[in-house]
Design an enzyme around this catalytic site. Structure first.
Site, short mmCIF file in Angstrom:
data_model
loop_
_atom_site.label_atom_id
_atom_site.label_comp_id
_atom_site.label_asym_id
_atom_site.label_seq_id
_atom_site.Cartn_x
_atom_site.Cartn_y
_atom_site.Cartn_z
N HIS A 188 -26.03 -74.18 -15.73
CA HIS A 188 -25.27 -74.21 -16.99
C HIS A 188 -25.61 -73.00 -17.85
CE1 HIS A 188 -23.08 -77.79 -16.58
NE2 HIS A 188 -24.14 -78.57 -16.43
N ARG A 294 -3.51 -55.01 -0.83
CA ARG A 294 -3.64 -54.26 0.43
C ARG A 294 -4.27 -55.18 1.46
NH1 ARG A 294 -4.41 -49.71 -3.36
NH2 ARG A 294 -3.16 -47.94 -2.66
N ARG A 330 1.11 -56.82 0.84
CA ARG A 330 1.69 -55.85 1.76
C ARG A 330 1.18 -56.15 3.16
NH1 ARG A 330 0.18 -49.66 1.00
NH2 ARG A 330 -1.89 -50.30 1.69
N GLU A 428 8.18 -45.05 0.74
CA GLU A 428 7.06 -44.10 0.89
C GLU A 428 7.46 -42.82 1.59
OE1 GLU A 428 3.03 -46.19 1.46
OE2 GLU A 428 4.36 -47.28 2.80
N ASN A 451 1.77 -42.25 -3.37
CA ASN A 451 0.73 -41.48 -2.65
C ASN A 451 1.32 -40.91 -1.36
OD1 ASN A 451 -0.75 -42.73 -4.65
ND2 ASN A 451 -1.65 -44.26 -3.29
N ASP A 452 1.95 -41.79 -0.60
CA ASP A 452 2.56 -41.31 0.65
C ASP A 452 3.86 -40.57 0.39
OD1 ASP A 452 0.87 -41.84 2.84
OD2 ASP A 452 1.16 -43.99 2.51
N ARG A 462 -2.48 -35.90 2.31
CA ARG A 462 -3.22 -36.47 1.17
C ARG A 462 -4.72 -36.50 1.40
NH1 ARG A 462 -1.28 -42.84 1.15
NH2 ARG A 462 -3.23 -43.29 0.09
N CYS A 499 3.74 -48.59 -7.04
CA CYS A 499 2.37 -49.06 -6.83
C CYS A 499 1.43 -47.94 -6.41
CB CYS A 499 2.32 -50.22 -5.85
SG CYS A 499 2.87 -49.76 -4.21
C1 PEP Z 1 1.10 -45.33 -1.53
O1 PEP Z 1 1.29 -44.75 -0.45
O2 PEP Z 1 1.42 -44.87 -2.65
C2 PEP Z 1 0.45 -46.66 -1.52
C3 PEP Z 1 0.35 -47.39 -2.60
O3 PEP Z 1 -0.09 -47.08 -0.35
P1 PEP Z 1 -1.51 -46.57 0.21
O4 PEP Z 1 -2.13 -45.70 -0.82
O5 PEP Z 1 -2.29 -47.80 0.52
O6 PEP Z 1 -1.07 -45.82 1.44
MG MG Z 2 1.12 -45.78 1.42
#
Ligand code: PEP
Ligand code: MG
Length: 547
Positions: A188, A294, A330, A428, A451-452, A462, A499
């Protein structure tokens, strides 16, 4: 500098001077008494005062720590009225002619031992409650004022152990952190410290009395404390502490508020997570949901293919804990930079352009179906979104949907529950952007993986930091692709989010809102700063006129 390790109760940093608390030693005399009636009256007065104190602690805990944590004190007040316990104590005074102090100690200890020996873990825990109320009655009999345990300066309180009553009685405004030698992280006391937002370390065997007055830091993130820390360490942990405080202040200010601009545009701000262990972060930062879960962690953390049940348990945990908030999971995005040995993937010349993500899933259908079944089962427990990564064609998306239907049928035939869920894809690749109209006809939402998308649009790996001089993260090509995707989605009633990392870039928030973005899914700690930024925007003004 001395480093002491323990079990962390709260992820946080406390910095300050140590105050070592030693519970007063109560010398209980075994001498016999003469006036039984007077002794019974002393016991009753001390007990009644203890009931009032527990009721007051309940009120204080309600404000400091909330209803769930406060409950223990109403249980204590009830225990102090328990006939068996009272009769046992009075019996010792009446028949053995012992003092109220002695009778309390013996009768309450006996009762605590009965609880401690029970098998049921809940009942076992009650022993600590009996010791707590015993202490309260004894303190009253001895006339001890426990309010003075902390002193008048802000401090990190160090003690052998603290009862819940002692913990709640502490003045939060002067309490920076707690370190105890004993105690468990589920006691507690620990629960109270957690709900009061106080960094605490329990089971810290290295606690020393000579820490009194020394500078110390509790690093709850790493379950340790530093006594007389070096200047470098103190300054880096102070930075972290200041960040935490800023986040806390934002939370106070913005918890429950909408992500609405001054002119009335509202979007969803969701969080990106790496697994069920991040659920707490989603709650703490008041994210509206999860925009990217993820699922790779189930594969990366496993020595062999994770079973359907293992996956179902992980997905269900997140979906159920966060319901009714939406949780978008995802499907497997293994390959490229994320490799797992047991999958025996062929070595590729160019893995980023190789067999990754949905391409693996569509070539290893049974592997994919295991995940789809786990997701469908989890859909019965909350508000699930299923999202496919790296889609570049309508054919791929249809194939994924057919497999999903096949799995759904298999489950229903076995009488296994499947709930409703929404379906989306990640955008992507430039290919997906170009055919976004056709893809939008097939799904409920798009989530742009910037990102991709940046990597594939600019042909910049990347993973290769050497290419940084060539990388413009705000490249107009990527921004135009985002706008094209949003427009295409909206033409077909498909909502569109981001995302990838760009979603949390404050320099682009206004641009994205003007483009009509519906959702931004970001690192949990970026949720509130983003909300604050959105609430300060006025899209009815020209961009250059914004403050
Ligand atoms: C992206 O590609 O922007 C993404 C969110 O996926 P990850 O970075 O996991 O490839
Ligand atoms: Mg990606």
């Amino acid at each position: 500098m001395q480093v002491a390790t323990g079990k962390s109760v709260l992820n946080g940093i406390a910095i300050g001077k140590v105050k070592v608390y030693k519970a007063p030693k109560l010398e209980i005399s075994e001498a016999l008494i003469e006036d039984v009636e007077a002794e019974l009256a002393r016991f009753d007065a001390a007990r009644e005062k203890a009931i009032d104190q527990q009721n007051a602690l309940y009120e204080k805990a309600l404000i400091d720590a909330g209803e769930d944590s406060a409950e223990v004190f109403s249980v204590h007040a009830m225990m102090l009225e328990d006939d068996d316990l009272l009769d046992a104590t009075k019996e010792i005074i009446q028949t053995q002619k012992h003092s109220a102090e002695y009778a309390t100690k013996v009768a309450f200890d006996n009762q605590a031992m009965v609880f401690a020996e029970m098998d049921d873990p809940y009942m076992k825990e009650r022993a600590a409650d009996i010791y707590d109320i015993e202490q309260a009655v004894l303190n009253n009999l001895f006339g001890i004022d426990t309010d003075s345990m902390q002193g008048t300066e802000p401090c990190i309180l160090v003690a052998r152990d603290l009862t819940p009553s002692e913990t709640v009685r502490l003045d939060k405004s002067l309490l920076l952190g707690i370190i105890t030698k004993e105690g468990s992280s589920n006691s507690h006391t620990a629960i109270l410290a957690r709900s009061m937002g106080i960094p605490a370390l329990v089971q810290c065997a290295d606690v020393e009395e000579d820490w009194d007055g020394k500078d110390a830091i509790i690093d709850g993130y790493n379950s340790c404390a530093y006594v007389e820390p070096t200047a470098d360490l103190a300054s880096s942990l102070k930075k972290r502490r200041d960040e935490d405080l800023k986040q806390k202040a934002l939370l106070q200010e913005l918890k429950g508020a909408d992500n609405t601009t001054i002119d009335g545009t509202t979007i969803k701000v969701y969080a990106n997570i790496g697994g069920p262990s991040d659920i707490g972060l989603v709650q703490q930062n008041d994210a509206g949901g999860v925009g990217l879960f993820r699922s790779e962690f189930v594969y990366l953390n496993s020595k062999d293919y994770p079973s359907e049940d293992e996956q179902f348990n992980a997905y269900r945990l997140a979906v159920e804990a966060l319901a009714p908030k939406q949780v978008i999971i995802r499907t497997c995005d293994i390959g490229a930079d994320k490799q797992v040995d047991y999958m025996n993937m062929e070595k590729e010349e160019n893995p980023a352009l190789g067999v990754r993500a949905i391409r693996i899933c569509l070539t290893r259908k049974e592997f994919f179906k295991t995940q789809l079944r786990a997701l469908l089962r989890a859909s019965a427990y909350g508000n699930l979104g299923i999202m496919f990564p790296m889609i570049i064609s309508k054919r791929e998306l249809r194939e994924c949907k057919d497999l999903l239907k096949e799995c759904e049928k298999e489950l229903l035939e076995k009488g296994i529950k499947v709930g409703t869920y929404s379906l989306g894809i990640m955008i992507e690749t430039p290919a997906a952007v170009m055919i976004a109209d056709e893809l939008a006809e097939e799904c409920d939402f798009f989530s742009i993986g910037t990102n991709d998308l940046t990597q594939y649009t600019l042909a910049i790996d990347r993973q290769n930091a050497g290419l940084d001089p060539f990388l413009d993260i705000h490249h107009p090509a990527v921004l135009r692709e985002i706008k094209m995707t949003i427009d295409a989605g909206h033409r077909h009633g498909t909502w569109v989010g981001i995302c990838g990392e760009l979603g949390a870039d404050p320099a682009l928030t206004e641009t994205f809102l003007r483009m009509g973005i519906d959702e931004l899914s970001v690192n949990p700690v970026s949720v509130l700063p983003l909300r604050k930024l959105i609430r300060g925007l006025d899209l009815s003004k020209k961009p250059e006129d914004q403050e």
